[in-house]
Design a protein around this motif. Structure first.
Motif, short mmCIF file in Angstrom:
data_model
loop_
_atom_site.label_atom_id
_atom_site.label_comp_id
_atom_site.label_asym_id
_atom_site.label_seq_id
_atom_site.Cartn_x
_atom_site.Cartn_y
_atom_site.Cartn_z
N UNK A 184 0.84 -1.21 0.00
CA UNK A 184 0.00 0.00 0.00
C UNK A 184 0.87 1.26 0.00
N UNK A 185 1.76 1.36 -1.01
CA UNK A 185 2.70 2.48 -1.01
C UNK A 185 2.04 3.78 -1.47
N UNK A 186 2.70 4.88 -1.17
CA UNK A 186 2.30 6.17 -1.74
C UNK A 186 3.01 6.38 -3.06
N UNK A 187 4.21 5.81 -3.16
CA UNK A 187 5.02 5.97 -4.36
C UNK A 187 5.40 4.57 -4.86
N UNK A 188 5.08 4.30 -6.12
CA UNK A 188 5.40 3.00 -6.70
C UNK A 188 6.41 3.22 -7.82
N UNK A 189 7.59 2.60 -7.68
CA UNK A 189 8.68 2.80 -8.63
C UNK A 189 8.95 1.49 -9.35
N UNK A 190 8.91 1.51 -10.67
CA UNK A 190 9.14 0.27 -11.43
C UNK A 190 10.21 0.51 -12.48
N UNK A 191 11.24 -0.34 -12.45
CA UNK A 191 12.31 -0.22 -13.43
C UNK A 191 12.01 -1.20 -14.56
N UNK A 192 11.71 -0.70 -15.72
CA UNK A 192 11.44 -1.54 -16.90
C UNK A 192 10.41 -2.63 -16.64
N UNK A 193 9.21 -2.26 -16.20
CA UNK A 193 8.24 -3.30 -15.83
C UNK A 193 7.77 -4.14 -17.01
N UNK A 194 7.93 -3.64 -18.23
CA UNK A 194 7.38 -4.39 -19.36
C UNK A 194 8.45 -5.21 -20.08
N UNK A 195 9.65 -5.30 -19.48
CA UNK A 195 10.76 -5.94 -20.19
C UNK A 195 10.43 -7.35 -20.68
N UNK A 196 9.66 -8.12 -19.90
CA UNK A 196 9.42 -9.52 -20.28
C UNK A 196 8.05 -9.75 -20.87
N UNK A 197 7.34 -8.66 -21.17
CA UNK A 197 5.94 -8.85 -21.57
C UNK A 197 5.76 -8.75 -23.08
N UNK A 198 4.78 -9.48 -23.59
CA UNK A 198 4.48 -9.36 -25.02
C UNK A 198 3.72 -8.06 -25.27
N UNK A 199 3.51 -7.74 -26.54
CA UNK A 199 3.02 -6.40 -26.87
C UNK A 199 1.67 -6.08 -26.24
N UNK A 200 0.75 -7.05 -26.27
CA UNK A 200 -0.57 -6.81 -25.68
C UNK A 200 -0.44 -6.60 -24.18
N UNK A 201 0.40 -7.43 -23.55
CA UNK A 201 0.56 -7.33 -22.10
C UNK A 201 1.21 -6.00 -21.70
N UNK A 202 2.03 -5.43 -22.61
CA UNK A 202 2.65 -4.13 -22.30
C UNK A 202 1.59 -3.03 -22.24
N UNK A 203 0.68 -3.06 -23.19
CA UNK A 203 -0.39 -2.07 -23.19
C UNK A 203 -1.29 -2.28 -21.96
N UNK A 204 -1.60 -3.56 -21.69
CA UNK A 204 -2.43 -3.87 -20.51
C UNK A 204 -1.77 -3.36 -19.24
N UNK A 205 -0.45 -3.56 -19.14
CA UNK A 205 0.25 -3.14 -17.92
C UNK A 205 0.16 -1.63 -17.75
N UNK A 206 0.35 -0.89 -18.86
CA UNK A 206 0.26 0.57 -18.78
C UNK A 206 -1.13 0.99 -18.31
N UNK A 207 -2.18 0.35 -18.88
CA UNK A 207 -3.55 0.72 -18.46
C UNK A 207 -3.76 0.38 -16.99
N UNK A 208 -3.23 -0.77 -16.60
CA UNK A 208 -3.37 -1.18 -15.21
C UNK A 208 -2.68 -0.17 -14.28
N UNK A 209 -1.49 0.28 -14.67
CA UNK A 209 -0.77 1.24 -13.83
C UNK A 209 -1.54 2.55 -13.72
#
Ligand SMILES: Nc1ncnc2c1ncn2[C@@H]1O[C@H](COP(=O)(O)OP(=O)(O)OP(=O)(O)O)[C@@H](O)[C@H]1O
Length: 281
Positions: A184-209
């Motif tokens: 339950x952070x106030x600040x969420x820091x992610x270094x290259x979160x989409x590095x292992x994801x396929x193209x659809x999952x990258x878009x999904x991850x951005x929407x999720x974030x």
């Protein structure tokens, strides 16, 4: 706490006069001497607001990971400060907080592989509650409810039941994100979160974030090589180039010619009208 006079309002992360890089002590005869600092990024003044996704861009070796690790307190700053304003308008110096309090406020997901031994995915996620537990205390019903909710939200309930080491890279990444969220952070820091994801999952991850940032009103700061996706989906961009950081909206950075200059190459050319890269004829 460094100041309590700021106006209340949306919380935000603020980097002030920040210099990030490396300090390498070395042995000269019998004495330890300090080499000159290796400055990776300097004079950074930038803000990332709660409720928004801020994407950190820059070519290979520009200093994205160095900056994120410095902001998260995982390596010492060379100078400057990292402030966080809470919803009541109170300013905190994030890097001078007691470690346990900082661990509650800031969650970090790095690209390094996590050696989870024989732990299941769920047990890895449960580690995210540790900043709230005493030495001998155990997770309570509320902790488990929170974990169930986050896993369901991330569509990660099923992989959570399996051994973490036996999951795919993408599944692991989801569970590491879940581990960060259950803090339950106030600040969420992610270094290259989409590095292992396929193209659809990258878009999904951005929407999720985006959804996470808005619904939980947290500050989400991610580094990414997905320049086109970031231009389209991030609320704000931080671009590292020539050891400096420029922040702005996608349109502002495009209008300044920075995206074309920083990422264009002999063969790759940026088209500002479509916000995409093409191959130069
Ligand atoms: N431990 C270290 N000691 C000294 N210099 C380092 C260290 N780690 C990284 N660097 C240097 O800092 C600079 C920035 O590296 P960093 O990994 O932060 O860049 P990055 O933008 O994340 O790169 P990439 O996009 O390739 O992941 C590089 O020149 C790198 O060589």
């Amino acid at each position: 706490m460094i100041d309590s006079t700021s106006a209340a309002g949306v919380s935000r992360l603020r980097l002030t006069g920040l210099r990030a890089g490396y300090r390498h002590p070395h042995r000269a005869g019998l004495r330890w001497r300090r080499s000159p600092d290796r400055i990776v990024v300097d004079d950074v003044d930038a803000t990332a607001r709660a409720g928004q996704v801020t994407a950190l861009l820059g070519p290979n070796g520009a200093g994205k990971s160095t900056l994120l690790r410095s902001v998260a307190g995982l390596q010492p700053l060379l100078s400057g400060s990292v402030g966080w304003r809470d919803p009541a308008g109170v300013e905190h110096d994030l890097l001078r907080m007691p470690a346990r309090e900082r661990a509650r406020r800031t969650a970090v997901v790095l690209t390094e592989r996590v050696d989870a031994g024989l732990l299941t995915g769920r047990e890895v996620v449960e580690l995210g509650r540790h900043p709230y537990l005493g030495l001998v205390s155990r997770l309570g019903a509320d902790d488990h409810r929170l974990i169930d909710g986050v896993l369901a939200d991330l569509h990660a309930t099923e992989p959570a039941g399996q051994r973490f080491a036996e999951l795919s890279d993408g599944q692991r990444q989801r569970l590491l994100l879940a581990r960060a969220l259950v803090t339950e952070p106030d600040v969420l820091i992610l270094d290259e979160p989409s590095a292992f994801l396929d193209v659809g999952a990258r878009v999904d991850l951005m929407s999720l974030l985006h959804r996470i940032a808005r619904t939980r009103m947290i500050t989400v700061l991610i580094s990414t090589h997905e320049v086109e996706l970031a231009l389209r989906m991030a609320d704000r961009l931080w671009l590292i180039h020539d050891h400096r950081l420029t922040s702005g909206t996608a349109q502002e950075l495009i209008d300044q010619g920075l995206i074309a200059d920083v990422f264009g190459t002999e063969h790759a050319v940026f088209d500002a009208s479509t916000r995409t890269f093409g191959v130069r004829d």
